[in-house]
Motif scaffolding. Sequence first.
Motif, mmCIF file in Angstrom:
data_model
loop_
_atom_site.group_PDB
_atom_site.id
_atom_site.type_symbol
_atom_site.label_atom_id
_atom_site.label_comp_id
_atom_site.label_asym_id
_atom_site.label_seq_id
_atom_site.Cartn_x
_atom_site.Cartn_y
_atom_site.Cartn_z
ATOM 1 N N ALA A 35 -49.491 20.628 -18.334
ATOM 2 C CA ALA A 35 -49.826 20.012 -17.039
ATOM 3 C C ALA A 35 -51.179 19.297 -17.121
ATOM 4 C CB ALA A 35 -49.848 21.079 -15.949
ATOM 5 N N ILE A 36 -52.145 19.919 -17.790
ATOM 6 C CA ILE A 36 -53.471 19.292 -17.947
ATOM 7 C C ILE A 36 -53.379 18.061 -18.840
ATOM 8 C CG2 ILE A 36 -55.776 19.627 -18.933
ATOM 9 C CD1 ILE A 36 -55.574 22.581 -18.017
ATOM 10 N N PHE A 37 -52.609 18.153 -19.917
ATOM 11 C CA PHE A 37 -52.465 17.008 -20.820
ATOM 12 C C PHE A 37 -51.770 15.834 -20.129
ATOM 13 C CE2 PHE A 37 -52.986 18.708 -25.435
ATOM 14 C CZ PHE A 37 -54.224 19.246 -25.079
ATOM 15 N N ARG A 38 -50.842 16.128 -19.221
ATOM 16 C CA ARG A 38 -50.204 15.048 -18.476
ATOM 17 C C ARG A 38 -51.192 14.385 -17.515
ATOM 18 N NH1 ARG A 38 -43.999 15.820 -16.747
ATOM 19 N NH2 ARG A 38 -44.434 13.615 -16.329
ATOM 20 N N GLU A 39 -52.134 15.173 -16.993
ATOM 21 C CA GLU A 39 -53.195 14.598 -16.156
ATOM 22 C C GLU A 39 -54.098 13.683 -16.989
ATOM 23 O OE1 GLU A 39 -55.365 17.668 -14.189
ATOM 24 O OE2 GLU A 39 -53.599 18.470 -13.156
ATOM 25 N N ILE A 40 -54.374 14.106 -18.236
ATOM 26 C CA ILE A 40 -55.165 13.270 -19.143
ATOM 27 C C ILE A 40 -54.449 11.948 -19.393
ATOM 28 C CG2 ILE A 40 -56.044 13.055 -21.513
ATOM 29 C CD1 ILE A 40 -56.498 16.094 -21.484
ATOM 30 N N ASP A 41 -53.122 12.025 -19.585
ATOM 31 C CA ASP A 41 -52.320 10.814 -19.788
ATOM 32 C C ASP A 41 -52.428 9.881 -18.585
ATOM 33 O OD1 ASP A 41 -50.134 9.031 -20.644
ATOM 34 O OD2 ASP A 41 -48.971 10.083 -19.114
ATOM 35 N N SER A 42 -52.315 10.431 -17.381
ATOM 36 C CA SER A 42 -52.407 9.612 -16.164
ATOM 37 C C SER A 42 -53.778 8.955 -16.036
ATOM 38 C CB SER A 42 -52.127 10.479 -14.921
ATOM 39 O OG SER A 42 -50.815 10.992 -14.961
ATOM 40 N N THR A 43 -54.827 9.722 -16.358
ATOM 41 C CA THR A 43 -56.190 9.176 -16.288
ATOM 42 C C THR A 43 -56.356 8.022 -17.266
ATOM 43 O OG1 THR A 43 -57.068 11.344 -15.662
ATOM 44 C CG2 THR A 43 -58.638 9.721 -16.510
ATOM 45 N N TYR A 44 -55.834 8.200 -18.477
ATOM 46 C CA TYR A 44 -55.942 7.128 -19.478
ATOM 47 C C TYR A 44 -55.180 5.877 -19.031
ATOM 48 C CZ TYR A 44 -54.954 4.278 -23.544
ATOM 49 O OH TYR A 44 -54.810 3.209 -24.388
ATOM 50 N N LYS A 45 -53.993 6.078 -18.444
ATOM 51 C CA LYS A 45 -53.212 4.923 -17.987
ATOM 52 C C LYS A 45 -53.946 4.155 -16.887
ATOM 53 C CE LYS A 45 -49.638 5.792 -20.661
ATOM 54 N NZ LYS A 45 -48.564 6.669 -20.208
ATOM 55 N N ASN A 46 -54.788 4.858 -16.121
ATOM 56 C CA ASN A 46 -55.538 4.211 -15.037
ATOM 57 C C ASN A 46 -56.784 3.488 -15.528
ATOM 58 O OD1 ASN A 46 -53.784 4.944 -12.950
ATOM 59 N ND2 ASN A 46 -54.773 6.941 -12.686
ATOM 60 N N ASN A 47 -57.552 4.146 -16.425
ATOM 61 C CA ASN A 47 -58.830 3.540 -16.840
ATOM 62 C C ASN A 47 -58.790 2.889 -18.221
ATOM 63 O OD1 ASN A 47 -59.112 5.661 -18.737
ATOM 64 N ND2 ASN A 47 -60.330 6.901 -17.324
ATOM 65 N N GLU A 48 -57.747 3.205 -19.017
ATOM 66 C CA GLU A 48 -57.550 2.613 -20.348
ATOM 67 C C GLU A 48 -58.765 2.785 -21.265
ATOM 68 O OE1 GLU A 48 -56.319 -1.430 -19.729
ATOM 69 O OE2 GLU A 48 -54.237 -0.831 -19.414
ATOM 70 N N ILE A 49 -59.460 3.909 -21.096
ATOM 71 C CA ILE A 49 -60.608 4.210 -21.960
ATOM 72 C C ILE A 49 -60.121 5.072 -23.121
ATOM 73 C CG2 ILE A 49 -62.839 5.365 -22.123
ATOM 74 C CD1 ILE A 49 -63.302 4.681 -19.186
ATOM 75 N N LEU A 50 -60.180 4.505 -24.309
ATOM 76 C CA LEU A 50 -59.727 5.212 -25.510
ATOM 77 C C LEU A 50 -60.764 6.227 -25.990
ATOM 78 C CD1 LEU A 50 -58.247 2.302 -27.639
ATOM 79 C CD2 LEU A 50 -56.980 4.325 -26.942
ATOM 80 N N TYR A 51 -60.286 7.345 -26.521
ATOM 81 C CA TYR A 51 -61.160 8.287 -27.223
ATOM 82 C C TYR A 51 -60.289 9.063 -28.201
ATOM 83 C CZ TYR A 51 -59.499 11.252 -23.368
ATOM 84 O OH TYR A 51 -58.726 11.914 -22.447
ATOM 85 N N PRO A 52 -60.869 9.572 -29.293
ATOM 86 C CA PRO A 52 -60.089 10.117 -30.407
ATOM 87 C C PRO A 52 -59.106 11.224 -30.041
ATOM 88 C CG PRO A 52 -62.369 9.816 -31.063
ATOM 89 C CD PRO A 52 -62.316 9.556 -29.593
ATOM 90 N N GLU A 53 -59.473 12.078 -29.065
ATOM 91 C CA GLU A 53 -58.613 13.224 -28.735
ATOM 92 C C GLU A 53 -57.275 12.813 -28.121
ATOM 93 O OE1 GLU A 53 -62.635 14.749 -29.353
ATOM 94 O OE2 GLU A 53 -61.839 13.096 -28.154
ATOM 95 N N LEU A 54 -57.145 11.571 -27.690
ATOM 96 C CA LEU A 54 -55.886 11.115 -27.093
ATOM 97 C C LEU A 54 -54.711 11.248 -28.053
ATOM 98 C CD1 LEU A 54 -56.889 7.930 -25.046
ATOM 99 C CD2 LEU A 54 -55.845 10.015 -24.139
ATOM 100 N N THR A 55 -54.962 11.040 -29.342
ATOM 101 C CA THR A 55 -53.861 11.166 -30.309
ATOM 102 C C THR A 55 -53.315 12.585 -30.320
ATOM 103 O OG1 THR A 55 -55.455 11.567 -32.096
ATOM 104 C CG2 THR A 55 -54.714 9.314 -31.780
ATOM 105 N N SER A 56 -54.203 13.572 -30.243
ATOM 106 C CA SER A 56 -53.760 14.970 -30.197
ATOM 107 C C SER A 56 -52.990 15.254 -28.911
ATOM 108 C CB SER A 56 -54.961 15.919 -30.293
ATOM 109 O OG SER A 56 -55.619 15.775 -31.532
ATOM 110 N N VAL A 57 -53.461 14.689 -27.802
ATOM 111 C CA VAL A 57 -52.796 14.886 -26.512
ATOM 112 C C VAL A 57 -51.347 14.403 -26.579
ATOM 113 C CG1 VAL A 57 -52.733 14.119 -24.097
ATOM 114 C CG2 VAL A 57 -54.904 14.814 -25.130
ATOM 115 N N TYR A 58 -51.146 13.185 -27.065
ATOM 116 C CA TYR A 58 -49.791 12.621 -27.093
ATOM 117 C C TYR A 58 -48.921 13.305 -28.155
ATOM 118 C CZ TYR A 58 -51.160 9.057 -23.776
ATOM 119 O OH TYR A 58 -51.561 8.416 -22.631
ATOM 120 N N HIS A 59 -49.536 13.755 -29.208
ATOM 121 C CA HIS A 59 -48.779 14.479 -30.240
ATOM 122 C C HIS A 59 -48.233 15.787 -29.666
ATOM 123 C CE1 HIS A 59 -47.656 15.516 -34.350
ATOM 124 N NE2 HIS A 59 -48.133 16.730 -34.125
ATOM 125 N N VAL A 60 -49.065 16.514 -28.927
ATOM 126 C CA VAL A 60 -48.642 17.776 -28.314
ATOM 127 C C VAL A 60 -47.560 17.521 -27.264
ATOM 128 C CG1 VAL A 60 -49.386 19.672 -26.808
ATOM 129 C CG2 VAL A 60 -50.795 19.005 -28.768
#
Length: 409
Positions: free
Chosen positions: A278-303
């Motif tokens: 649920a938290i990782f899906r919130e991270i996904d939504s935040t990224y889709k809104n602000n489009e700010i890349l950071y390295p941990e995103l790859t781990s988020v989407y992999h999980v």
Amino acid sequence: RDLHYRLRRQRQMCIRDRKPYDSLLSLYDLHATDSSRAMIIARVYLKKARIDNDSTKMGRAYERMSYVSEYSAALSFLDSSIYLSRNSTHKNYPSAPYAIKSYYQYYGNEYEESLNNAILAYNTAKKKGNVSYQISSLDLISNVNGLWQNYREALDAQFLKLKLLEQNPELLKTRKRAYLFTLSNIGTDYVRLKMPDSALHYFKKGINVALTQGDTAKYYNLVQQSGTALYLRQDYEAARDSLDKGYMNRVNDPDYSTYPYYIGSIHIDLGEQEKGIAIFREIDSTYKNNEILYPELTSVYHVLKNYYKKQGNIELELRYLNDLIVVNGLINEKEKYVKEKTQNDFRIPALLEEKEQLLARLELKNKQANNRVIWLSVLSILSFLALGFYIRRQQIYKRRFKKLLFSQD
């Protein structure tokens, strides 16, 4: 009305007074929050500089104009500032406009251009011995490298910054927060290099300094950051406690990356899959809104991809697989450019400093060798003279001896 009267007075001073610049800068600072007024004052400063044919002050005028302009116009003004001050003897130029342009581009997500201008700012500042702008430039160089997973290079830049601060105590007095941020950044780089013990050392050092300085905001930020290192040590309860303590007492805007990523990761590692997802899906939504890349995103989407694969949800699995591919592609593309740029143009601060130390040692060695050559040459000459003197003396003795024998005969 009062402003326009004062500006008319300043225009008149351009003719009579040879030094109205400081008063104009003070007036600019007074109205810095009013972009239209500040721009008028900056243009008056520019007009005066043109009358005096002072290219450095013209560059400063354009720099001030950039502060109160929209993004694209600001970059254009900074280009003018860089061009006009490129041959300046002033210690801040052209480092200042290079650094400011790099800063704007970093927060404008133009990371390659930001790195390029940060390198130029560092190199020009170093040539003039301007430690302050070296430090600012190293921060930008480190940040870009950190974004694209060049953590060793980012760490090298932060250690060079730390060295410059500690070697300049007078500067350190006015850059206390810079010192704290440096300790924090070193700890963060060690976390990303999977070296939690080293990270905790610098986080704890920063926490102690923050307490001494009474810097509450940075204290809680460092407490939160220490939770990331504790997570790597699998000390989950201590990690969650530090993360929560720092996040709940934050002074600045919410952290959209560090806190949710590590809290979500703790839930997942402890088998609390639904909470973590649920938290990782919130991270996904935040990224889709602000489009700010950071390295941990790859781990988020992999999980997320793996979770929905196990759930048999093909639609969401494909969605997050696509996100993973896109994010990986963006990060890898940037990472490749940054690595090449760092190695070719900047050559990594630590290696640069090491090279200078080696050159200094080589110069000393050459100097010592030259001294030895000189002494050997002197000794050779003296030996040659002594030998010549000895041979001459022997010849004299030989002639005398022969003469003595002949006289006896």
